[in-house]
Design a protein around this motif. Structure first.
Motif, PDB file in Angstrom:
ATOM      1  N   ASP A   1       0.852  -1.196   0.000  1.00 52.69           N
ATOM      2  CA  ASP A   1       0.000   0.000   0.000  1.00 52.69           C
ATOM      3  C   ASP A   1       0.883   1.240   0.000  1.00 52.69           C
ATOM      4  O   ASP A   1       0.934   1.995   0.972  1.00 52.69           O
ATOM      5  CB  ASP A   1      -0.923  -0.009   1.223  1.00 52.69           C
ATOM      6  N   ILE A   2       1.597   1.420  -1.083  1.00 47.88           N
ATOM      7  CA  ILE A   2       2.548   2.521  -1.198  1.00 47.88           C
ATOM      8  C   ILE A   2       2.146   3.391  -2.374  1.00 47.88           C
ATOM      9  O   ILE A   2       1.929   2.895  -3.483  1.00 47.88           O
ATOM     10  CB  ILE A   2       3.985   1.998  -1.402  1.00 47.88           C
ATOM     11  N   LYS A   3       2.019   4.677  -2.136  1.00 50.09           N
ATOM     12  CA  LYS A   3       1.739   5.634  -3.201  1.00 50.09           C
ATOM     13  C   LYS A   3       2.880   6.635  -3.291  1.00 50.09           C
ATOM     14  O   LYS A   3       3.479   6.977  -2.280  1.00 50.09           O
ATOM     15  CB  LYS A   3       0.409   6.348  -2.927  1.00 50.09           C
ATOM     16  N   PRO A   4       3.188   7.078  -4.502  1.00 50.98           N
ATOM     17  CA  PRO A   4       2.547   6.780  -5.779  1.00 50.98           C
ATOM     18  C   PRO A   4       2.847   5.358  -6.253  1.00 50.98           C
ATOM     19  O   PRO A   4       4.012   4.992  -6.429  1.00 50.98           O
ATOM     20  CB  PRO A   4       3.139   7.824  -6.729  1.00 50.98           C
ATOM     21  N   GLU A   5       1.799   4.565  -6.439  1.00 45.40           N
ATOM     22  CA  GLU A   5       1.938   3.142  -6.744  1.00 45.40           C
ATOM     23  C   GLU A   5       2.579   2.900  -8.103  1.00 45.40           C
ATOM     24  O   GLU A   5       3.254   1.886  -8.316  1.00 45.40           O
ATOM     25  CB  GLU A   5       0.582   2.432  -6.655  1.00 45.40           C
TER      26      GLU A   5
END
Length: 332
Positions: A177-181
């Motif tokens: 769950d890491i953005k910017p993906e």
């Protein structure tokens, strides 16, 4: 081989039909579209339903968990293709996009990815930053320097890559769950050793508009892109047997200095400002950039954004015989 197109959608009634029309117009016929409605409140569901009636290859689904990453996960879980690509609902494919990327990827096989050139356009006046980025990303891809330039900015456009399913899963797909993906995924492609290949044609028209996610959502703030770079550098390219040098003492340089201190990574710091030479900033003595000639084996992180200053920096690095992507890395 079937190509699965992953398409997360949220409130894109203005542009969705144009996007879907461009997919229906593809010269490569064996595709499926996993169109994930991310709980839209406009007419997006009705548009998807109408297009599904026109072509059974379009498979609309509603995202039970709000957000682009859960939407992409759902699309991947429901997909059946051997090859995977993604698309954004406000962009347009050229008719040969899938066919061109398919044949290029097939020629190289698993362990590779294919991409193509992009052209930014806007309903209003195209922003100068997006125009520069479009020119840069096309140049980098034509020259095959994607991994050399990965810390400067995202070198492969999110709506314009094609990979084997097995490689996407090996890269961790959309699990974190890491953005910017999109940028994070490109680093993951690099991490598992995928080799990029570029179709030397414009395959995607990339739309800039006032409401695009990267403008409106704070999770895509430029600082998020900026702060993603250093942890990936430490994981992928940092050589602890060589001295690490940070070049540039502006706001970006200070951000990286703080992050390096937090990671307990020792570094030397150089800049071109005589007023700062000899000062201790964040526990590190600021040094004159000309002293690089006296340093031993090193790796340099360059946080200087000025194009004119970068030209002078490149000249000095060439004089020292240092190699981009090995001895020095552009972070701006």
């Amino acid at each position: 081989m079937r190509i699965s197109i992953l398409l997360p959608i949220f409130n894109e009634e203005r542009y969705l039909a144009e996007c879907l029309d461009s997919i229906l117009a593809q010269s490569y016929p064996d595709w499926e579209l996993l169109a994930i409605d991310d709980q839209s409140t406009d007419s997006t569901p009705q548009i998807l339903a109408a297009y599904q009636q026109r072509d059974a290859r379009i498979r609309p689904l509603r995202n039970p968990d709000k957000g682009v990453i859960p939407a992409l996960r759902l699309a991947l879980e429901q997909s059946t293709g051997t090859l995977i690509t993604r698309m954004d609902a406000d962009d347009i494919m050229v008719p040969q996009k899938l066919e061109r990327m398919y044949h290029l990827l097939l020629a190289h096989g698993p362990g590779h990815l294919s991409t193509g050139l992009v052209k930014y356009f806007s309903d209003a006046q195209l922003g100068e930053g997006y125009a520069r980025y479009g020119e840069w990303i096309n140049k980098v891809n034509l020259e095959g320097r994607q991994w050399e330039e990965i810390y400067r900015d995202c070198p492969i456009p999110a709506p314009c890559w094609l990979v084997y399913r097995e490689d996407l899963l090996r890269a961790g797909a959309f699990e974190p769950d890491i953005k910017p993906e999109d940028y994070d995924l490109i680093f993951r492609f690099r991490q598992i050793g995928l080799q990029p290949h570029t179709v030397p044609e414009v395959l995607l028209y990339w739309r800039d508009h006032a409401d695009r996610t990267t403008r409106m959502n704070e999770e895509y703030d430029m600082q998020k892109y900026f702060r993603m770079k250093l942890p990936w550098f430490l994981a992928l390219d940092h050589d602890p047997t060589r001295e690490l040098v940070l070049w540039g003492a502006g706001p970006r340089g200070k951000t990286f200095a703080t992050m390096l201190n937090e990671a307990k990574v020792k570094f030397r710091w150089v800049c071109d400002n005589p007023r700062k030479w000899g000062q201790q900033i964040y526990g590190v003595i600021m040094e004159e950039e000309s002293k690089l000639k006296e340093f031993g084996p090193m790796q340099i992180i360059i946080s200087v954004a000025s194009p004119l200053d970068q030209i002078a920096i490149k000249a000095l690095l060439d004089e020292l015989g240092l190699r981009a992507g090995v001895d020095y890395f552009w972070f701006c």
